[in-house]
Write a protein that holds these residues in place. Sequence first.
Motif: not given
Length: 799
Positions: A365-382
């Motif tokens: 949803c375009g928000l920053l999240i409470p994690v360490d900056p070294e975290s990696t994420c990806c985008i899901f369609d569902q």
Amino acid sequence: MKTYPANLEEKINFDKIKSLIKEACTSKLGVDFVEKIAFCNDGKLVQKLIDQTDEFKKLLTSGEQFPSSNFVDIYPYLEKAKVPGTFLYEDEFHQVRLGLITLWACVEFFDKHQEDYPQLCQLLGMVADDRSLLGAIDKVMDDKGKIKNNATQELSLIRGQLLYEESRLRKVLDSIYRSAKAQGFTPDDASITIRGGRMVIPVLAEYKRRIKGFIHDESATGQTVFLEPAEVLDINNEIRDLEYMERREIQKILTKLTDSLRECIPELRKSFQFLGLVDFIRAKAKFALQTDSEKPLLVKQKNVHFKGARHPLLELTFKQQQKKVVPLSLNLDHNRRILVISGPNAGGKSVALKTTALLQYMLQCGLLIPVDPESTCCIFDQFFIDIGDEQNLENDLSTYSSHLLNMKYFTTFSNKKTIFFIDEFGTGTEPQFGGAIAEGILIALNKAGAFGVVTTHYGNLKQLASKSPGLVNGAMRYDVDKLEPLYQLETGKPGSSFAFEIAGKIGIANEIILHARAQVGETRVKYDRLLLKLESEKNNYEALLSDNQKKEKLLAQRMEEYNTLKSSLEENKKEILHEAKVQAKAIIDDANRKIEHTIKQIKEQKAEKEATLQLRKSLEAHKSTLQTDPRSKKGKASPAPKPEVIGGEIKIGDQVRLKDNGALAEVLSIQGKNAEISIGELKSKIKLDRMEKVSNTVVKKAKKARSIGFDANQKMVDFSPNLDIRGKRAEEVLSLLQPFIDDANMLGLSDLRVIHGKGNGVLRDLTRNLLKKMPAVMKAEDEHADRGGAGVTLVTLNP
């Protein structure tokens, strides 16, 4: 793109996140954007949104002055103004003016900081660079939102005439009122006032016929009437006509100004959309600061690696309670796509699942999240979720039936671009059948290539995760000794429910627990015991690891101290050798000069026996001097020179030597026949007749000689951790105790013994008082009764 179910945001508490962001907005413009927040599967757009928020977060922490007020929603005024023939009122134009001032202040800020905030500066494309409307408003309106007197020439003339007539009216009324008051026609505490838009004077009711005029009103009691004298009737009529003229002229000005605004409505809508967007992004950045949120690395490959993740709502609650959230670390990739979390009730399984779900949704949803900056994420369609009690009374569905409908949807639409979350997988029906159905569903979801997190107590699901590619077990850590949850997620092994242990802790009868164990079966009990043993060994290993890390840190500190000491000794050695070489060269040169002078004199005196003998004696004496020079002895350090007693009156600041033991000290103060002295860091009071004044120069040389002649290895060999001070006087203790502690601290020792005997306790009290003042000492206490008791003080130095 699909999200399921319809009330997903309520299930994961995202609606509460939106409410907090709304509170951070300063205008309705920003709130409208919060309402539009939605799950997005466009990676580029998500990256842009979080970059904008991250830049605004940096802006807020930079201390830069950025507009923070008057983010005015002018859309209602634009709707009103778009109808031809209408006009905005003064207060409405005032609001438009304030909004325009804020708008251009934001534009000017971003124009100056394009390099610092590139993503935010891209929003400037929404704003048309036309400030003519603000100029037109400023031309006719003042800062308070009122039409200026010089807005038009006609208005200026009208208001000038109006001021003149009002002044003339005031003068006439004042004259009439003073006359009426002198005659007693008016109340004592009354004054000229206005009724019905006309200036009047208060007159007592019984005298109302004494003054010609028109009555406009009366007081509540009827004792006073408000009368307009006949003499000011024409003046009041003139003022009323001028007020009508002023109103028509102002309406004419506002109509013309509204016509100008009407032409700019499309541009104004876009520009104030920019202003609302800025307010919205700032609110997201404020929320990020409140929750210590960061921007993770967004990658194309399917990989969710949360490091130091915290639930934002839990984070805010714990901050108010001055507590800290236990962070969560979680990793999902193509080899381990589905995490099966098990463990005891109230151990944090559901919190871990909801934290992961909420953070992934917030990110998309375009928000920053409470994690360490070294975290990696990806985008899901569902994004699918099955959490909580789904009982549906309207459709006559039980909780389990509702769960099964959800599972039907999951298995039908899940694919490699799906992430799902299932809490308490398989519950709601008979465990034997519920576990079997849950196993089948989990196999189907795994076959679809979906990513997900599930929580369960079912052993068959743990076993499935341990042997199936794509699945991985996870356990919530538990302190098996205290029987308390640690709220830490450990990936790679299943967790036990610790049901029997928890039941025993809360007092369930042992026979009941034994019966339950028999019902479960020996195999399952052994399995849980194995998990219990693994957890216990894990805790012990971590404790040992922590202890070893502390020891390694202390060892590194000691090694650093040793290297520093070694370096210092090497430097001192070089200085000593250099000084010895210089002095040896000087001695040789002097000897050569002496020999040459002797030979010269022998030659000049033609080898007379007596003269030659005398010269030889002189040369032998010089040789004896050279041999007794301590610096001429190879390989031996120079002994410290003995302080020279110079005698005389002892004064403050003088260097003295104690006659009893030869210790050197400095006089700090003198009181009668006593003096306060310092021996190193120790202070004491002794009588003047027990000390003698010595040369300051020789004392300094003696101290230097002692520091240069230090041998660490020899010191370690010679040093004893036991100091015997029995029979010593107080001032002697001062000179013995401090060097003993200093040497032990320098050599890295920590446990020492000071033997002072019991006696009347004077030496013991003195010793411990001195030890308390020494920074190197951590504690001092009695030795064991079998090894001296109160007659020996055990000293422990700081590590």
